[in-house]
Design an enzyme around this catalytic site. Structure first.
Site, PDB file in Angstrom:
ATOM      1  N   GLU A 322     -19.117  11.225   6.392  1.00 25.86           N
ATOM      2  CA  GLU A 322     -19.626  11.780   5.183  1.00 25.86           C
ATOM      3  C   GLU A 322     -21.144  11.428   5.104  1.00 25.86           C
ATOM      4  OE1 GLU A 322     -16.385  10.924   2.557  1.00 25.86           O
ATOM      5  OE2 GLU A 322     -15.662  12.899   2.827  1.00 25.86           O
ATOM      6  N   CYS A 415     -11.965  14.581  -5.595  1.00 27.02           N
ATOM      7  CA  CYS A 415     -12.919  13.858  -6.164  1.00 27.02           C
ATOM      8  C   CYS A 415     -13.984  14.767  -6.896  1.00 27.02           C
ATOM      9  CB  CYS A 415     -13.784  12.794  -5.312  1.00 27.02           C
ATOM     10  SG  CYS A 415     -14.528  13.460  -3.962  1.00 27.02           S
TER      11      CYS A 415
END
Length: 676
Positions: A322, A415
């Protein structure tokens, strides 16, 4: 005014007044601008930002609460209480952070009048639960306490213990600032004091594998005035890059532990961690007067926004880790562009804006808010993107939640939705600031603003259809006759504007129009920002989109979707005619006053079959002329799943004088299909 629900503390030198927003530097901070109070700005629900905030309250936040209950995040905490109907631990080991982010969002939302009691009930019951299950020494983490009690603080490279603590601190700051009692602040301070005992000046040298606690500790200091919290935040920043984390599994770059912050030359590693760390770096810098830290933040800002940010304002070009890639490595179809990175970018730029006052930070806040942040949420407010690509190919397999073909109601790693909820619940606090000279408007949104300038009340009313319209009407009324300055941002994308401000001394500098006068009468100001459609090219080093152009209007990035192409057309066969006139049209089914773009192009008939062809070029087959309809990027994916692209290949055969159909002429698709 001292916060009425914080107990006296002999170490306190300053307390933030109640009802301040998410990021509130102290009066002694080395900051150029200061935020207004949380209640000082009210968004008009008829404006786009107001619509988003209302949708967040009506749909996104209740959805997050329901998912916490159904998905087990709240049950993970209830297990600590011994509730007999709760099963095994479920979800990600850092699921506590989703609870804390939702609590923060609920607190900001409860600062406004609520028609029901459900949200308050959720907040009060969850805070009571946290107080019940917290260990006697202040420790609180449902995963470690139930699954790995012997490994407390021993696996900071992956455990997220400090990361979860940070989100708890920010939730506690929110409840304290809006006057929702001191119980959550008590829980947070007990945990923060435990951190001081273990990691303080004479304690263990350690950092968290996922930065976030740094900015949270600073905000806890700002709320309580307890200086050791700030000192611990600075210690965590200073310990970065010393190889204190076990990097065997992830690597030091991923963990932001590869180089000291002051020595870093470029943003790298996991994008969200990098951006959260830099938000904390700026917070520490302005509260301690650390010029070297602020210089590092400026240097890393240049790295991020001059070489590694997508045109939508998104960050993170690699699905692996990421992470950020190399400079100019910005593939549109493989963009990871995590939603949390967009939120973190907004937060970092807000702190840079407060520190420096430079318009480029407000420009980036606007870009990421209206594109990457806005695009992550569906029109119904209950479906979300985790990653945000700038291109979806025909035949894309969207079954993997790491790269879905459409928004999903929730994720295993959840998240992003509660992060969006807490930002949108408090977004009005990021629109304007003040300084010794007056007030500054950074983000244009319909609504009202109340502030105090030179000790006297000021009311500002903003009427605008922004970002669909570039007309911003501002009416100012001040109690005092003493002159002061109202600054209006001219966005970096704007090449032409007109200002009407009778009686004001107008100066221009660093992207702001500064209007100085006596505002005691009801004074109208009109700013007209020219907002024609425009073509945007990437830096030639961005190889992935060489030979392509993007469409923009105002702050909005546009894209092509399969739904707006003629039947039987494959999006990969579409080419843009850069010589064609560009126009605007209404977007049916979108937000009120939403604008779509039209531009001429061609649809190439596929040439000879085969993956590769002999010759110096790979020419298309014969082409048909067509008028293309483009929709705002933030609205893509609200129709049937299908291909999409922001960067459109240019028709290299187009003559400079055009010859393509005008919008609405022969070959037109008839305008965009309805959104939603």
């Amino acid at each position: 005014m001292l916060h009425p629900e914080v107990h006296p503390d002999p170490t306190v030198a300053y307390r933030v007044a109640a009802r301040s927003g998410p990021a509130q530097p102290t009066p002694d901070a080395v900051a150029t601008l200061h935020p207004l109070g949380l209640d000082d700005v009210r968004l008009d629900p008829a404006g786009l930002l107001g619509q988003w905030q209302a949708r967040n309250a009506a749909a996104t936040l209740p959805h997050c609460v329901a998912q916490l209950r159904e998905g087990g995040a709240l049950d993970n905490l209830r297990r600590l209480r011994g509730d007999g109907d709760v099963g095994a631990f479920t979800g990600m080991w850092f699921s506590d952070s989703d609870v804390y982010k939702t609590l923060e969002a609920a607190a900001w939302e409860l600062a406004r009048p609520q028609p029901g009691t459900e949200l308050r009930d959720f907040l009060e019951s969850t805070v009571a639960l946290l107080a019940q299950v917290q260990d006697a020494d202040g420790y609180l983490n449902s995963y470690v306490m139930t699954e790995r009690p012997d490994r407390r603080w021993q696996e900071l490279h992956w455990s997220h213990e400090l990361y979860c603590a940070g989100h708890l601190f920010q939730a506690a700051v929110a409840t304290a600032r809006v006057g929702l009692g001191d119980l959550l602040e008590t829980v947070a301070r007990r945990l923060a004091d435990l951190l001081l005992d273990r990691f303080g000046p004479d304690g263990v040298e350690a950092v968290c594998g996922h930065p976030e606690v740094e900015t949270a500790l600073v905000e806890l200091y700002r709320t309580t005035g307890h200086r050791p919290y700030l000192d611990l935040a600075r210690r965590f920043v200073d310990l970065r890059g010393r190889g204190l984390l076990n990097a065997e599994r992830f690597g030091p770059v991923y963990l932001q532990d590869h180089v000291p912050v002051r020595d870093a030359e470029e943003v790298a590693g996991h994008a969200v961690r990098q951006l959260y760390l830099l938000a904390g770096v700026v917070d520490v810098a302005v509260e301690t007067g650390d010029a070297s830290l602020l210089a590092a933040a400026r240097r890393l800002w240049d790295s991020a926004y001059l070489t590694k940010t997508y045109v939508t304002g998104a960050h993170g070009s690699r699905h692996r880790d990421e992470a950020y890639g190399d400079p100019y490595e910005l593939p549109p179809d493989r963009a990871y562009a995590e939603t949390c990175a967009a939120v973190a970018s907004f937060q970092w730029n807000w702190r840079m804006l407060l520190a420096d006052g430079a318009h480029r930070y407000a420009d980036e806040m606007e870009r990421v808010l209206y594109n990457a942040v806005a695009g992550s949420t569906a029109l119904d407010g209950t479906h979300f993107f985790y990653s945000n690509p700038l291109q979806l190919r025909t035949g894309h397999d969207g079954s993997d939640e790491d790269a879905p073909g459409q928004r999903m109601p929730w994720y295993a790693c959840a998240c992003c939705p509660p992060n969006l909820a807490r930002l949108m619940a408090s977004v009005q606090a990021y629109t304007a600031t003040g300084d010794a000279e007056g007030l500054q408007l950074h983000l244009y949104a319909a609504g009202t603003l109340h502030a105090t300038v030179h000790g006297r009340a000021v009311r500002i009313t903003v009427r605008t259809g922004y970002p669909w319209s570039g007309r911003v009407e501002v009416t100012v009324r001040a109690e005092s006759t003493e002159p002061w300055t109202l600054a209006l941002r001219v966005p970096g994308w704007c090449q032409d504007y007109r200002i009407e401000a009778d009686g004001a001394d107008v100066t221009v500098g660093d992207g702001y129009l500064r209007l100085t006068r006596d505002w005691s009468s009801s004074t109208p100001v009109t700013l007209e920002l020219a907002m024609p459609p425009r073509l945007v090219a990437a830096h030639p080093y961005v190889d992935a989109v060489r030979g392509c152009l993007a469409l923009m209007r105002g702050p909005l990035v546009y894209c092509l979707e399969q739904a707006d192409l003629p039947p039987g057309t494959r999006l990969e066969d579409v080419r843009l005619d850069p010589a064609s006139p560009m126009g605007t049209t209404a977007l049916p089914g979108g937000p009120p006053d939403a604008v779509a773009l039209t531009v001429g192009g061609t649809v190439a008939r596929p040439g000879p079959a085969g993956l590769y062809r002999a010759g110096a070029t790979s020419p298309d087959g014969p082409s048909d002329q067509v008028t293309l309809s483009a929709v705002p990027y933030f609205l893509w994916g609200n129709r049937d799943p299908g291909p999409m692209r922001v960067w459109i290949p240019v028709d290299t055969a187009t003559a400079p004088t055009g010859g393509r159909p005008h919008p609405g002429g022969p070959g037109s698709t008839g305008g965009p299909a309805p959104i939603g």
